[in-house]
Write an enzyme that holds these catalytic residues in place. Sequence first.
Site, PDB file in Angstrom:
ATOM      1  N   HIS A 234      35.309  39.531 -97.751  1.00 43.79           N
ATOM      2  CA  HIS A 234      35.736  38.652 -96.661  1.00 43.79           C
ATOM      3  C   HIS A 234      35.576  37.173 -97.018  1.00 43.79           C
ATOM      4  O   HIS A 234      36.510  36.398 -96.832  1.00 43.79           O
ATOM      5  CB  HIS A 234      35.018  38.962 -95.365  1.00 43.79           C
ATOM      6  CG  HIS A 234      35.649  38.233 -94.226  1.00 43.79           C
ATOM      7  ND1 HIS A 234      36.850  38.600 -93.668  1.00 43.79           N
ATOM      8  CD2 HIS A 234      35.307  37.087 -93.592  1.00 43.79           C
ATOM      9  CE1 HIS A 234      37.211  37.745 -92.732  1.00 43.79           C
ATOM     10  NE2 HIS A 234      36.287  36.812 -92.660  1.00 43.79           N
ATOM     11  N   TYR A 238      38.098  32.942 -97.590  1.00 42.42           N
ATOM     12  CA  TYR A 238      37.897  31.502 -97.384  1.00 42.42           C
ATOM     13  C   TYR A 238      37.897  30.750 -98.707  1.00 42.42           C
ATOM     14  O   TYR A 238      38.191  29.548 -98.731  1.00 42.42           O
ATOM     15  CB  TYR A 238      36.609  31.275 -96.588  1.00 42.42           C
ATOM     16  CG  TYR A 238      36.683  31.975 -95.267  1.00 42.42           C
ATOM     17  CD1 TYR A 238      37.579  31.560 -94.284  1.00 42.42           C
ATOM     18  CD2 TYR A 238      35.923  33.108 -95.016  1.00 42.42           C
ATOM     19  CE1 TYR A 238      37.706  32.231 -93.091  1.00 42.42           C
ATOM     20  CE2 TYR A 238      36.042  33.797 -93.818  1.00 42.42           C
ATOM     21  CZ  TYR A 238      36.936  33.356 -92.857  1.00 42.42           C
ATOM     22  OH  TYR A 238      37.078  34.045 -91.680  1.00 42.42           O
ATOM     23  N   HIS A 385      49.112  40.812 -91.488  1.00 34.76           N
ATOM     24  CA  HIS A 385      48.160  39.711 -91.250  1.00 34.76           C
ATOM     25  C   HIS A 385      47.848  38.982 -92.549  1.00 34.76           C
ATOM     26  O   HIS A 385      47.827  37.747 -92.607  1.00 34.76           O
ATOM     27  CB  HIS A 385      46.883  40.285 -90.646  1.00 34.76           C
ATOM     28  CG  HIS A 385      45.701  39.375 -90.746  1.00 34.76           C
ATOM     29  ND1 HIS A 385      45.553  38.248 -89.964  1.00 34.76           N
ATOM     30  CD2 HIS A 385      44.610  39.396 -91.564  1.00 34.76           C
ATOM     31  CE1 HIS A 385      44.427  37.625 -90.277  1.00 34.76           C
ATOM     32  NE2 HIS A 385      43.834  38.301 -91.251  1.00 34.76           N
ATOM     33  N   PHE A 386      47.632  39.757 -93.592  1.00 36.98           N
ATOM     34  CA  PHE A 386      47.259  39.205 -94.883  1.00 36.98           C
ATOM     35  C   PHE A 386      48.350  38.281 -95.429  1.00 36.98           C
ATOM     36  O   PHE A 386      48.057  37.235 -96.018  1.00 36.98           O
ATOM     37  CB  PHE A 386      47.039  40.389 -95.821  1.00 36.98           C
ATOM     38  CG  PHE A 386      46.151  40.109 -96.982  1.00 36.98           C
ATOM     39  CD1 PHE A 386      44.861  39.660 -96.789  1.00 36.98           C
ATOM     40  CD2 PHE A 386      46.588  40.318 -98.279  1.00 36.98           C
ATOM     41  CE1 PHE A 386      44.031  39.412 -97.864  1.00 36.98           C
ATOM     42  CE2 PHE A 386      45.764  40.082 -99.348  1.00 36.98           C
ATOM     43  CZ  PHE A 386      44.489  39.620 -99.148  1.00 36.98           C
ATOM     44  N   HIS A 387      49.608  38.649 -95.196  1.00 41.35           N
ATOM     45  CA  HIS A 387      50.700  37.817 -95.706  1.00 41.35           C
ATOM     46  C   HIS A 387      50.873  36.530 -94.888  1.00 41.35           C
ATOM     47  O   HIS A 387      51.428  35.551 -95.398  1.00 41.35           O
ATOM     48  CB  HIS A 387      52.002  38.613 -95.755  1.00 41.35           C
ATOM     49  CG  HIS A 387      52.094  39.523 -96.943  1.00 41.35           C
ATOM     50  ND1 HIS A 387      51.478  40.754 -96.994  1.00 41.35           N
ATOM     51  CD2 HIS A 387      52.691  39.366 -98.151  1.00 41.35           C
ATOM     52  CE1 HIS A 387      51.715  41.318 -98.170  1.00 41.35           C
ATOM     53  NE2 HIS A 387      52.446  40.491 -98.891  1.00 41.35           N
ATOM     54  N   ARG A 448      49.955  51.830 -94.353  1.00 40.54           N
ATOM     55  CA  ARG A 448      50.051  50.950 -95.515  1.00 40.54           C
ATOM     56  C   ARG A 448      49.704  51.752 -96.764  1.00 40.54           C
ATOM     57  O   ARG A 448      49.348  52.915 -96.685  1.00 40.54           O
ATOM     58  CB  ARG A 448      49.097  49.763 -95.367  1.00 40.54           C
ATOM     59  CG  ARG A 448      47.633  50.155 -95.143  1.00 40.54           C
ATOM     60  CD  ARG A 448      46.722  48.950 -95.088  1.00 40.54           C
ATOM     61  NE  ARG A 448      45.396  49.293 -94.610  1.00 40.54           N
ATOM     62  CZ  ARG A 448      44.287  48.655 -94.970  1.00 40.54           C
ATOM     63  NH1 ARG A 448      44.347  47.670 -95.832  1.00 40.54           N
ATOM     64  NH2 ARG A 448      43.120  48.989 -94.470  1.00 40.54           N
ATOM     65  N   ARG A 449      49.827  51.121 -97.920  1.00 38.09           N
ATOM     66  CA  ARG A 449      49.411  51.677 -99.205  1.00 38.09           C
ATOM     67  C   ARG A 449      50.049  53.029 -99.493  1.00 38.09           C
ATOM     68  O   ARG A 449      49.385  53.969 -99.924  1.00 38.09           O
ATOM     69  CB  ARG A 449      47.894  51.832 -99.267  1.00 38.09           C
ATOM     70  CG  ARG A 449      47.152  50.521 -99.256  1.00 38.09           C
ATOM     71  CD  ARG A 449      45.666  50.739 -99.168  1.00 38.09           C
ATOM     72  NE  ARG A 449      44.914  49.529 -99.438  1.00 38.09           N
ATOM     73  CZ  ARG A 449      43.601  49.417 -99.257  1.00 38.09           C
ATOM     74  NH1 ARG A 449      42.907  50.443 -98.813  1.00 38.09           N
ATOM     75  NH2 ARG A 449      42.985  48.288 -99.529  1.00 38.09           N
TER      76      ARG A 449
END
Length: 589
Positions: A234, A238, A385-387, A448-449
């Site tokens: 996580h 950042y 979300h990640f994209h 996903r995946r």
Amino acid sequence: MSSQTGTPTFVDRYPEEASVVRQAFLVSFVALGLGALFGIIQALHRTNVLRLIDSADYYTVLTAHGVLLVIVFTIFFLVGLYQWAITRSLDRPAENITFTRAWLGLMSLGSVLTGGTILLGFVDEIGISADVLFTFYAPLQAHPLFYTGLAVFLIGTWLAGVDWFRSYLAWRGDNPGERIPLQTFMVLTTMVMWYIATIGVAISVLFFLLPWSLGLIDTVNPLLTRTLFWFFGHPVVYFWLLPAYLLWYTVLPKIAGGRLFSDPLARVVFVLFVLLSTPVGIHHQYLDPGIAEGFKFIAMTNTMFLLLPSLLTAFTVVASMEHGARQRGGTGLFGWLKALPWRDPAFTGMALAGLMFAAGGFSGMINAGMNINYLVHNTLWVPGHFHLTVGTAVALTMMAGTYWLWPQLTNRPLYSRPIALAQVVIWFGGMGLMSNAMHVSGLFGIPRRTAEPQYEGFDFATSFGSVSELNLQLAIGGSLLFVSTVLFLGNLALSMGTPTRDGLGQTLPPALSGPTDSPAVLDNLRLWTVIALVLVVLAYALPLGSIVAESGLFGSGGNPYPVVIEPLVGWIDPGAVIEIFHDLLEVLP
């Protein structure tokens, strides 16, 4: 070198450091190109629009896409940007440029080992592969070269931090009592966070995964390696994001025509990331049955506090942009927006990236909530979300920042600003389509995946459209992103051939509210480091202890059912808790 009329550029003043920055950027952009290629292959394969690979190779493509983009592209850009930032803001060269080149070389060697091991997976005859995805925890196992490369890469990043702290300490010796320049403060706090965050992944790789892949130990504890990964997994988000923050706080206001609204608020934001980014990783493990629900609840609560630095950033950056717009003649409640330099690709790219980051923040709140996370955890919602976050807030900011920074590293103007402007807009549109399709697909439970998401044989009623429509959105969006990447890389390659000229130097104006408006304790890095370590111990000591106590360092993992924090069961009487809440409600007005 230019003739140095007008403001000197970075390469005029620090030619050796500029060379290091350029090399880091070039490695970063090669990884971006390869990662984008693997991205479009999997997007078209999964949606069944065009299949260029066998589905058996899908996980090799997926691993290469993830590792090249979120490890190599982002972190090489970070070290290049931070080398520029600390050199510029301290106004002094690196203490030992040979040492600087050494850590960049180590990072490059580690990337070649790890990336090469992944790509060898396409050749079955060689027998070397690393189809373990970006998350690379057990029970998936890679070839030892994959973990060796990761270890070498990590050591390179640690030495980069050592290099920057050496520069800071040398500067401090010459400038006792001065406040730390803002960009240097951002670099140092980011590295403090990185040193803490990488403790988990270093232990996982060196003591478990690498010996396991070498056959030195027979088994590892999958839950333990997962937890150690997310200890790192996580805060690494950042680590990708803070370079974008550095550009938003220190460069974007300049491009907008104004000044940073508040230096103290920027420092508070970076301190909050040091304190809060690591003790929250367990929120990625809500579905892991071997971790007590109480620990997950604590992680969820801690995660919600991370909204604070994001909201502070939104306020400060928008206020800085408004100040710039009003300096350019903008008026009115919202009319000032028209005065912003929307034809500047660096500004437009960063502004659109920030807009996408706001959307990513909302979907991140869904991920952070325990109950709602259960609904979307293993679906396309998560990569959607990640994209939005790393795929746009970070990646688009890095590309836009390059448009502003590259001429100062080379004394060569950008080949085409119109192409650059089109590129950032195409990226924004492509990501809008693709991430929307991913989020909606996730709400419908599409996993996903997987290379083969088949849905024949049953009705699939949807609220907004069919699965075919969502797949089409995803394929078109992915194709636009690939086109945008080609435009970025092509424009940059052509820029390397433009004639050198002078007058390309840029300065960064001071903040409206400067560092002297904030308490000096904000610059006490030792204090924030100690507090951050205490918070990490509080968040992780009991969960890790319970995992090891349950099944040992090398056991098979926890029990396959949810657990609770057992000591609390005997101490807390549920009836008494209800009675306390009842009494509280009676006394409240």
